[in-house]
Structure formats: C-alpha cells, structure tokens
Enzyme design. Sequence first.
Site, PDB file in Angstrom:
ATOM      1  N   SER A  21     -13.799  12.467  25.251  1.00 18.26           N
ATOM      2  CA  SER A  21     -14.314  13.834  24.689  1.00 18.26           C
ATOM      3  C   SER A  21     -15.701  13.543  23.891  1.00 18.26           C
ATOM      4  O   SER A  21     -16.368  14.849  23.822  1.00 18.26           O
ATOM      5  CB  SER A  21     -13.383  13.638  23.395  1.00 18.26           C
ATOM      6  OG  SER A  21     -13.520  12.457  22.504  1.00 18.26           O
ATOM      7  N   ASN A  22     -16.412  12.564  23.782  1.00 21.07           N
ATOM      8  CA  ASN A  22     -17.850  12.446  23.611  1.00 21.07           C
ATOM      9  C   ASN A  22     -18.538  12.850  24.635  1.00 21.07           C
ATOM     10  O   ASN A  22     -19.533  13.767  24.501  1.00 21.07           O
ATOM     11  CB  ASN A  22     -18.233  11.184  23.271  1.00 21.07           C
ATOM     12  CG  ASN A  22     -17.814  10.712  21.777  1.00 21.07           C
ATOM     13  OD1 ASN A  22     -18.360  11.482  20.826  1.00 21.07           O
ATOM     14  ND2 ASN A  22     -16.813  10.064  21.538  1.00 21.07           N
ATOM     15  N   MET A  98     -15.839   0.851  27.993  1.00 17.78           N
ATOM     16  CA  MET A  98     -15.299  -0.378  27.558  1.00 17.78           C
ATOM     17  C   MET A  98     -15.574  -1.744  28.076  1.00 17.78           C
ATOM     18  O   MET A  98     -14.928  -2.637  27.709  1.00 17.78           O
ATOM     19  CB  MET A  98     -13.642  -0.275  27.614  1.00 17.78           C
ATOM     20  CG  MET A  98     -13.078   1.012  26.576  1.00 17.78           C
ATOM     21  SD  MET A  98     -13.383   0.865  24.735  1.00 17.78           S
ATOM     22  CE  MET A  98     -12.697  -0.448  24.478  1.00 17.78           C
ATOM     23  N   HIS A 117     -20.280   3.954  18.375  1.00 15.56           N
ATOM     24  CA  HIS A 117     -19.408   2.856  18.160  1.00 15.56           C
ATOM     25  C   HIS A 117     -18.232   3.557  16.935  1.00 15.56           C
ATOM     26  O   HIS A 117     -19.002   3.805  15.833  1.00 15.56           O
ATOM     27  CB  HIS A 117     -19.841   1.620  17.634  1.00 15.56           C
ATOM     28  CG  HIS A 117     -18.861   0.446  17.170  1.00 15.56           C
ATOM     29  ND1 HIS A 117     -18.233  -0.053  18.264  1.00 15.56           N
ATOM     30  CD2 HIS A 117     -18.691   0.058  16.210  1.00 15.56           C
ATOM     31  CE1 HIS A 117     -17.377  -0.996  17.713  1.00 15.56           C
ATOM     32  NE2 HIS A 117     -17.601  -1.058  16.339  1.00 15.56           N
ATOM     33  N   SER A 144     -20.998   5.015  14.353  1.00 19.84           N
ATOM     34  CA  SER A 144     -22.556   4.899  14.453  1.00 19.84           C
ATOM     35  C   SER A 144     -22.991   4.937  15.794  1.00 19.84           C
ATOM     36  O   SER A 144     -22.293   4.528  16.705  1.00 19.84           O
ATOM     37  CB  SER A 144     -22.868   3.125  14.210  1.00 19.84           C
ATOM     38  OG  SER A 144     -22.054   2.952  12.762  1.00 19.84           O
ATOM     39  N   GLU A 151     -27.005  -7.764  21.986  1.00 25.53           N
ATOM     40  CA  GLU A 151     -25.990  -8.070  20.789  1.00 25.53           C
ATOM     41  C   GLU A 151     -24.863  -7.105  20.680  1.00 25.53           C
ATOM     42  O   GLU A 151     -25.253  -5.870  20.522  1.00 25.53           O
ATOM     43  CB  GLU A 151     -26.910  -8.375  19.455  1.00 25.53           C
ATOM     44  CG  GLU A 151     -26.229  -9.059  18.352  1.00 25.53           C
ATOM     45  CD  GLU A 151     -26.863  -8.801  17.239  1.00 25.53           C
ATOM     46  OE1 GLU A 151     -26.208  -8.857  16.170  1.00 25.53           O
ATOM     47  OE2 GLU A 151     -28.187  -8.629  17.318  1.00 25.53           O
ATOM     48  N   ASP A 153     -22.899  -4.463  19.864  1.00 24.54           N
ATOM     49  CA  ASP A 153     -22.421  -3.301  18.782  1.00 24.54           C
ATOM     50  C   ASP A 153     -23.595  -3.935  17.703  1.00 24.54           C
ATOM     51  O   ASP A 153     -23.506  -3.485  16.559  1.00 24.54           O
ATOM     52  CB  ASP A 153     -21.196  -3.323  18.248  1.00 24.54           C
ATOM     53  CG  ASP A 153     -20.199  -2.915  19.350  1.00 24.54           C
ATOM     54  OD1 ASP A 153     -20.671  -2.045  20.063  1.00 24.54           O
ATOM     55  OD2 ASP A 153     -19.173  -3.265  19.355  1.00 24.54           O
ATOM     56  N   GLN A 181     -16.226  13.402  14.066  1.00 18.60           N
ATOM     57  CA  GLN A 181     -17.595  13.140  13.494  1.00 18.60           C
ATOM     58  C   GLN A 181     -18.361  12.505  14.477  1.00 18.60           C
ATOM     59  O   GLN A 181     -19.498  13.059  14.680  1.00 18.60           O
ATOM     60  CB  GLN A 181     -17.356  12.371  12.324  1.00 18.60           C
ATOM     61  CG  GLN A 181     -16.937  12.964  10.955  1.00 18.60           C
ATOM     62  CD  GLN A 181     -17.022  14.548  10.834  1.00 18.60           C
ATOM     63  OE1 GLN A 181     -18.583  14.597  10.828  1.00 18.60           O
ATOM     64  NE2 GLN A 181     -16.576  15.399  10.642  1.00 18.60           N
TER      65      GLN A 181
END
Length: 221
Positions: A21-22, A98, A117, A144, A151, A153, A181
């Site tokens: 969906s993104n 993922m 994320h 975010s 590192e 996320d 959002q």
Amino acid sequence: MHEESLQQIPRIVVLISGSGSNLQALIDAIAAGTIIATIELVISNTAEAKGLARANKAGIATQVINHLEFSSRDAFDRELIHAIDDKQPELVVLAGFMRILTTNFTQHYHARMLNIHPSLLPQFKGINTHERAIEAEVEQHGASVHFVTDELDGGPIVLQAIVPVLDLDSPTVLATRVLAQEHVIYPIAIKWFCEGRLTLAKNTVLMDGHPLPAQGMPYLA
Ligand code: NHR
Ligand code: GAR
C-alpha cells in the site's frame, strides 16, 4: 537554460514484502505529478506479495528474489544489489520490506535509501510494533521515515506522523490508523529527496541544507 531542467528524472527502485500500500501511495503520487520520478523496478523477497500485482497494474517491472533460495544473507543481498544497480537508481525505497539487510548492502546505498517504520522511532524498533505500543500503554504512536543505516531502524529520521492510541484499540485497528498516515508522509519525504532538498551529511538529515532536529520534521496527523 536552468541547471534543473537538464537534470535526469530520478529513478527509484522499491523493495516490498507484502501488501504494497505504501508502494501504491508512491505510484499514485507519481501519476498525479506530485512527485517527478520513475519507478524502474519493484523487487519482492516473496512471490506472495500483493504489491507485485499493484506494480504490474501500473506497468512497472517486477522481480522476485526469494531469500529462501540463498544460503546466506550476504548471498541474498548481493543478488539484490545486482538487480538494483542494473537500474542505476538515485533512490532505493523500502516499503514494507521484511528482511534485515547486511552492512555491505546498507553501505552500498548510504544516503540514498529510505524506509518507513510503523512507530515513533526510537521507540519500538523491529517488528510487531503496534502490539508492543498497546502493551506499553503509550498514548501516542505513529510512523517514521528514516534513512537506512546498518543500525536496524536506527538511521537518521526524516519525518514522523503521530497518531493517538485509543482505549479500545487492537493492533489491527491501530495499524490501520498508522498506515493511513504512512501513505501521507512517505510520498512527502520521497518528493523532498527527488527534488534534491533532502540529503544526509554524516549522520545528520539536511533539509534545504539545514539540519533537521533528531526526530525529523514533526507532522501531526
Ligand atoms: N536493514 C538494516 N540494516 N537497517 C534497517 O534500518 C533496516 C533493514 C532492513 C529492513 C525495515 C524494518 C522495519 O521498518 C528495515 C530496516 C525487518 C525486520 C526483521 O526483523 C526488522 C525491521 C525491519 C524489517 N526481519 C526478520 C529477518 O530475519 C524477518 C521477520 C519476518 O519475516 O517477519 O530479517 O520494521
Ligand atoms: C507498513 O506499516 C510498514 O510501515 C511496515 O509494514 C507495513 C507495510 O505495508 N513495515 C515494516 O514493518 C517493515 N518491517 P504495505 O506493504 O501495505 O506498504
């Protein structure tokens, strides 16, 4: 002639694992002319990803690189790099991807790879974020956008959307509110990057050459 008019249209490669969906929000923003860029390729680590059908429908090339067919993370990531670099993208977009990426991979795309994320980082890194946010009884949750570094996320934050956690929320209901959002803020951040406004200097995000605060640009949903 202005320098800008000579510039190439930015090429993007998108990595997905799921519903996409993104990815769809990005496809739509490009179709609407809000973002000037081309998606050269969508890669999924699984043939099951619903997002592959979204790409096909938009006429975008797709490729499945199944991590299960590789003997190590390093071998998988090298194949990813091969497929991505074939398209010479300015930007790599992780959109519900993922698989944790190796240092070799994150260094290769340093300052030109973004992720979204589903939490208000640095809170709730990793997976099952909505479940953990409810369990922790936080009042605010969100999403975010960050530059991807080694590192997990933990890369520099570009933009955050804050959403309320409501009394009767289940992880699924909360995830739906956050996802709506995500579809707002991810295209905004990608647009900034494509316009050359968003850069990474050392470990600081610069917007129009000016450092952003540690939490990135706040965005209140
Ligand atoms: N890789 C690096 N090096 N750095 C980041 O910041 C990354 C990354 C790879 C993916 C997305 C991230 C998220 O937004 C992302 C950021 C997968 C896992 C994970 O645990 C964690 C975080 C993210 C993506 N993956 C398991 C693995 O073994 C598999 C989990 C599963 O398949 O359900 O790779 O959340
Ligand atoms: C989104 O909520 C995204 O933030 C999250 O997965 C969902 C993907 O939705 N990403 C991760 O959890 C990465 N580990 P989408 O496939 O519909 O874009």
